[in-house]
Design a protein around this motif. Structure first.
Motif, PDB file in Angstrom:
ATOM      1  N   TYR A 137      -0.104  13.857   2.112  1.00  0.00           N
ATOM      2  CA  TYR A 137       0.672  12.775   2.710  1.00  0.00           C
ATOM      3  C   TYR A 137       1.986  13.311   3.296  1.00  0.00           C
ATOM      4  O   TYR A 137       2.383  12.960   4.404  1.00  0.00           O
ATOM      5  CB  TYR A 137       0.930  11.752   1.604  1.00  0.00           C
ATOM      6  N   LEU A 138       2.652  14.182   2.542  1.00  0.00           N
ATOM      7  CA  LEU A 138       3.899  14.794   3.001  1.00  0.00           C
ATOM      8  C   LEU A 138       3.657  15.618   4.263  1.00  0.00           C
ATOM      9  O   LEU A 138       4.426  15.531   5.231  1.00  0.00           O
ATOM     10  CB  LEU A 138       4.486  15.674   1.890  1.00  0.00           C
ATOM     11  N   TYR A 139       2.599  16.408   4.257  1.00  0.00           N
ATOM     12  CA  TYR A 139       2.328  17.261   5.415  1.00  0.00           C
ATOM     13  C   TYR A 139       1.921  16.458   6.647  1.00  0.00           C
ATOM     14  O   TYR A 139       2.136  16.902   7.776  1.00  0.00           O
ATOM     15  CB  TYR A 139       1.302  18.335   5.056  1.00  0.00           C
ATOM     16  N   LEU A 140       1.394  15.259   6.438  1.00  0.00           N
ATOM     17  CA  LEU A 140       1.163  14.367   7.588  1.00  0.00           C
ATOM     18  C   LEU A 140       2.492  14.036   8.258  1.00  0.00           C
ATOM     19  O   LEU A 140       2.574  13.988   9.495  1.00  0.00           O
ATOM     20  CB  LEU A 140       0.489  13.073   7.140  1.00  0.00           C
ATOM     21  N   PHE A 195       2.385  23.484  15.839  1.00  0.00           N
ATOM     22  CA  PHE A 195       2.958  23.270  14.510  1.00  0.00           C
ATOM     23  C   PHE A 195       2.298  22.060  13.849  1.00  0.00           C
ATOM     24  O   PHE A 195       1.997  22.084  12.658  1.00  0.00           O
ATOM     25  CB  PHE A 195       4.476  23.060  14.593  1.00  0.00           C
ATOM     26  N   ALA A 196       2.085  20.998  14.650  1.00  0.00           N
ATOM     27  CA  ALA A 196       1.408  19.809  14.124  1.00  0.00           C
ATOM     28  C   ALA A 196       0.005  20.176  13.655  1.00  0.00           C
ATOM     29  O   ALA A 196      -0.431  19.732  12.585  1.00  0.00           O
ATOM     30  CB  ALA A 196       1.353  18.721  15.191  1.00  0.00           C
ATOM     31  N   ASN A 197      -0.690  21.001  14.422  1.00  0.00           N
ATOM     32  CA  ASN A 197      -2.030  21.453  14.038  1.00  0.00           C
ATOM     33  C   ASN A 197      -1.989  22.201  12.717  1.00  0.00           C
ATOM     34  O   ASN A 197      -2.839  21.988  11.848  1.00  0.00           O
ATOM     35  CB  ASN A 197      -2.614  22.354  15.130  1.00  0.00           C
ATOM     36  N   TRP A 198      -1.019  23.090  12.553  1.00  0.00           N
ATOM     37  CA  TRP A 198      -0.890  23.852  11.312  1.00  0.00           C
ATOM     38  C   TRP A 198      -0.824  22.905  10.116  1.00  0.00           C
ATOM     39  O   TRP A 198      -1.523  23.081   9.119  1.00  0.00           O
ATOM     40  CB  TRP A 198       0.362  24.735  11.351  1.00  0.00           C
ATOM     41  N   TYR A 199       0.016  21.878  10.236  1.00  0.00           N
ATOM     42  CA  TYR A 199       0.183  20.972   9.102  1.00  0.00           C
ATOM     43  C   TYR A 199      -0.990  20.014   8.929  1.00  0.00           C
ATOM     44  O   TYR A 199      -1.282  19.607   7.803  1.00  0.00           O
ATOM     45  CB  TYR A 199       1.528  20.241   9.187  1.00  0.00           C
ATOM     46  N   MET A 251      -6.994   7.144 -10.289  1.00  0.00           N
ATOM     47  CA  MET A 251      -6.182   7.404  -9.101  1.00  0.00           C
ATOM     48  C   MET A 251      -4.939   6.520  -9.147  1.00  0.00           C
ATOM     49  O   MET A 251      -5.040   5.302  -9.271  1.00  0.00           O
ATOM     50  CB  MET A 251      -6.975   7.104  -7.823  1.00  0.00           C
ATOM     51  N   GLU A 252      -3.804   7.163  -9.101  1.00  0.00           N
ATOM     52  CA  GLU A 252      -2.523   6.462  -9.132  1.00  0.00           C
ATOM     53  C   GLU A 252      -1.983   6.323  -7.706  1.00  0.00           C
ATOM     54  O   GLU A 252      -2.462   6.975  -6.784  1.00  0.00           O
ATOM     55  CB  GLU A 252      -1.524   7.234  -9.998  1.00  0.00           C
ATOM     56  N   ALA A 253      -0.962   5.505  -7.540  1.00  0.00           N
ATOM     57  CA  ALA A 253      -0.315   5.336  -6.237  1.00  0.00           C
ATOM     58  C   ALA A 253       0.305   6.657  -5.796  1.00  0.00           C
ATOM     59  O   ALA A 253       0.781   7.437  -6.623  1.00  0.00           O
ATOM     60  CB  ALA A 253       0.753   4.249  -6.320  1.00  0.00           C
ATOM     61  N   ILE A 254       0.283   6.880  -4.507  1.00  0.00           N
ATOM     62  CA  ILE A 254       0.887   8.084  -3.939  1.00  0.00           C
ATOM     63  C   ILE A 254       2.274   7.708  -3.431  1.00  0.00           C
ATOM     64  O   ILE A 254       2.422   6.735  -2.684  1.00  0.00           O
ATOM     65  CB  ILE A 254       0.022   8.654  -2.795  1.00  0.00           C
ATOM     66  N   ALA A 255       3.261   8.477  -3.833  1.00  0.00           N
ATOM     67  CA  ALA A 255       4.642   8.195  -3.434  1.00  0.00           C
ATOM     68  C   ALA A 255       4.804   8.341  -1.914  1.00  0.00           C
ATOM     69  O   ALA A 255       4.114   9.135  -1.277  1.00  0.00           O
ATOM     70  CB  ALA A 255       5.594   9.146  -4.150  1.00  0.00           C
ATOM     71  N   PHE A 308      14.192  14.990   9.356  1.00  0.00           N
ATOM     72  CA  PHE A 308      14.537  16.340   9.801  1.00  0.00           C
ATOM     73  C   PHE A 308      15.452  16.310  11.014  1.00  0.00           C
ATOM     74  O   PHE A 308      15.264  15.506  11.929  1.00  0.00           O
ATOM     75  CB  PHE A 308      13.261  17.115  10.129  1.00  0.00           C
ATOM     76  N   ALA A 309      16.425  17.218  11.008  1.00  0.00           N
ATOM     77  CA  ALA A 309      17.382  17.324  12.104  1.00  0.00           C
ATOM     78  C   ALA A 309      17.020  18.437  13.074  1.00  0.00           C
ATOM     79  O   ALA A 309      17.543  18.488  14.181  1.00  0.00           O
ATOM     80  CB  ALA A 309      18.788  17.551  11.546  1.00  0.00           C
ATOM     81  N   ASN A 310      16.138  19.351  12.647  1.00  0.00           N
ATOM     82  CA  ASN A 310      15.758  20.457  13.532  1.00  0.00           C
ATOM     83  C   ASN A 310      14.388  20.990  13.113  1.00  0.00           C
ATOM     84  O   ASN A 310      13.848  20.588  12.079  1.00  0.00           O
ATOM     85  CB  ASN A 310      16.817  21.564  13.511  1.00  0.00           C
ATOM     86  N   ASP A 311      13.852  21.897  13.905  1.00  0.00           N
ATOM     87  CA  ASP A 311      12.485  22.386  13.694  1.00  0.00           C
ATOM     88  C   ASP A 311      12.328  23.288  12.479  1.00  0.00           C
ATOM     89  O   ASP A 311      11.205  23.489  12.002  1.00  0.00           O
ATOM     90  CB  ASP A 311      12.004  23.130  14.948  1.00  0.00           C
ATOM     91  N   LEU A 312      13.409  23.834  11.972  1.00  0.00           N
ATOM     92  CA  LEU A 312      13.348  24.690  10.787  1.00  0.00           C
ATOM     93  C   LEU A 312      13.231  23.869   9.493  1.00  0.00           C
ATOM     94  O   LEU A 312      12.570  24.300   8.538  1.00  0.00           O
ATOM     95  CB  LEU A 312      14.585  25.591  10.732  1.00  0.00           C
ATOM     96  N   GLU A 313      13.836  22.698   9.466  1.00  0.00           N
ATOM     97  CA  GLU A 313      13.898  21.917   8.229  1.00  0.00           C
ATOM     98  C   GLU A 313      12.532  21.564   7.626  1.00  0.00           C
ATOM     99  O   GLU A 313      12.365  21.671   6.409  1.00  0.00           O
ATOM    100  CB  GLU A 313      14.749  20.665   8.424  1.00  0.00           C
ATOM    101  N   PRO A 314      11.522  21.166   8.423  1.00  0.00           N
ATOM    102  CA  PRO A 314      10.217  20.910   7.795  1.00  0.00           C
ATOM    103  C   PRO A 314       9.624  22.168   7.149  1.00  0.00           C
ATOM    104  O   PRO A 314       8.993  22.081   6.092  1.00  0.00           O
ATOM    105  CB  PRO A 314       9.337  20.424   8.949  1.00  0.00           C
ATOM    106  N   LEU A 315       9.853  23.306   7.773  1.00  0.00           N
ATOM    107  CA  LEU A 315       9.326  24.557   7.224  1.00  0.00           C
ATOM    108  C   LEU A 315       9.992  24.880   5.894  1.00  0.00           C
ATOM    109  O   LEU A 315       9.321  25.284   4.933  1.00  0.00           O
ATOM    110  CB  LEU A 315       9.528  25.704   8.213  1.00  0.00           C
ATOM    111  N   GLU A 316      11.292  24.686   5.823  1.00  0.00           N
ATOM    112  CA  GLU A 316      12.017  24.923   4.570  1.00  0.00           C
ATOM    113  C   GLU A 316      11.599  23.917   3.501  1.00  0.00           C
ATOM    114  O   GLU A 316      11.429  24.285   2.334  1.00  0.00           O
ATOM    115  CB  GLU A 316      13.524  24.873   4.819  1.00  0.00           C
ATOM    116  N   ALA A 317      11.408  22.677   3.914  1.00  0.00           N
ATOM    117  CA  ALA A 317      10.936  21.656   2.962  1.00  0.00           C
ATOM    118  C   ALA A 317       9.523  22.000   2.491  1.00  0.00           C
ATOM    119  O   ALA A 317       9.186  21.758   1.329  1.00  0.00           O
ATOM    120  CB  ALA A 317      10.964  20.273   3.616  1.00  0.00           C
ATOM    121  N   GLY A 318       8.720  22.566   3.379  1.00  0.00           N
ATOM    122  CA  GLY A 318       7.363  22.980   3.014  1.00  0.00           C
ATOM    123  C   GLY A 318       7.371  24.067   1.955  1.00  0.00           C
ATOM    124  O   GLY A 318       6.603  24.004   0.985  1.00  0.00           O
TER     125      GLY A 318
END
Length: 172
Positions: free
Chosen positions: A23-26, A40-44, A71-75, A81-91
């Motif tokens: 869900y996060l990677y979506l 990058f979208a394809n990668w994720y 199966m429990e609820a998914i958060a 994100f403010a820039n293209d690096l932030e999702p990678l760091e969060a990943g």
């Protein structure tokens, strides 16, 4: 022999965490899609498929050991994100968190002397090492090449070539 209740509960919780990862990677894929970075979208999007595979493998393990997972609820992911690096760091931070959870599952299995669960989790331990290495590489590549439009374009094209390969080595 029935699966130890503590082991089953830890693995059941891990299913939820793997589905949350998908869900996060979506949301990461959506961020990059919005930016026009379809590679990058394809990668994720492939990461989404892999995380779902992980959840299904854990579910199958529990079912094969006579335990019906709940199966429990998914958060809801709350990252912006403010820039293209932030999702990678969060990943990377997220993969490190998932690694800690896999280690916890392993420790629970070890305490219960559940050799079968430990053997199954060996695959996940190895997989997490690969996931963290990939995340670090993407961060390094972005820092090296991402500030230049041509470099970012080349990275995006490289990540667009990634294809989903069903993981036949999953512990099922």
């Amino acid at each position: 022999m029935a699966i130890n209740e503590n082991v089953a509960k830890a693995l059941e919780d891990q299913i939820n965490k793997e589905l949350y990862s998908a869900y996060l990677y979506l949301t990461f894929a959506d961020y990059y899609e919005d930016r026009g970075l379809k590679g990058f979208a394809n990668w994720y999007m492939i990461q989404v498929q892999e995380e779902t595979d992980h959840a299904k493998a854990l579910r199958r393990y529990l079912l094969d050991n006579d335990y019906k997972p709940t199966m429990e609820a998914i958060a809801k992911p709350d990252k912006t994100f403010a820039n293209d690096l932030e999702p990678l760091e969060a990943g990377l931070a997220h993969e490190e968190y998932i690694t800690s959870l896999i280690h916890h599952c392993y420790e629970v299995a070890q305490e219960a002397h559940d050799i079968r669960a430990m053997q199954m989790l060996d695959w996940f331990v190895k997989e997490q090492g690969e996931e963290e290495a990939n995340a670090r590489d993407m961060i390094s590549n972005m820092k090296l090449f991402g500030s230049d439009p041509k470099g970012l374009y080349d990275l995006d094209r490289e990540y667009a070539t990634r294809t989903y390969i069903a993981q036949t080595t999953l512990p099922m």
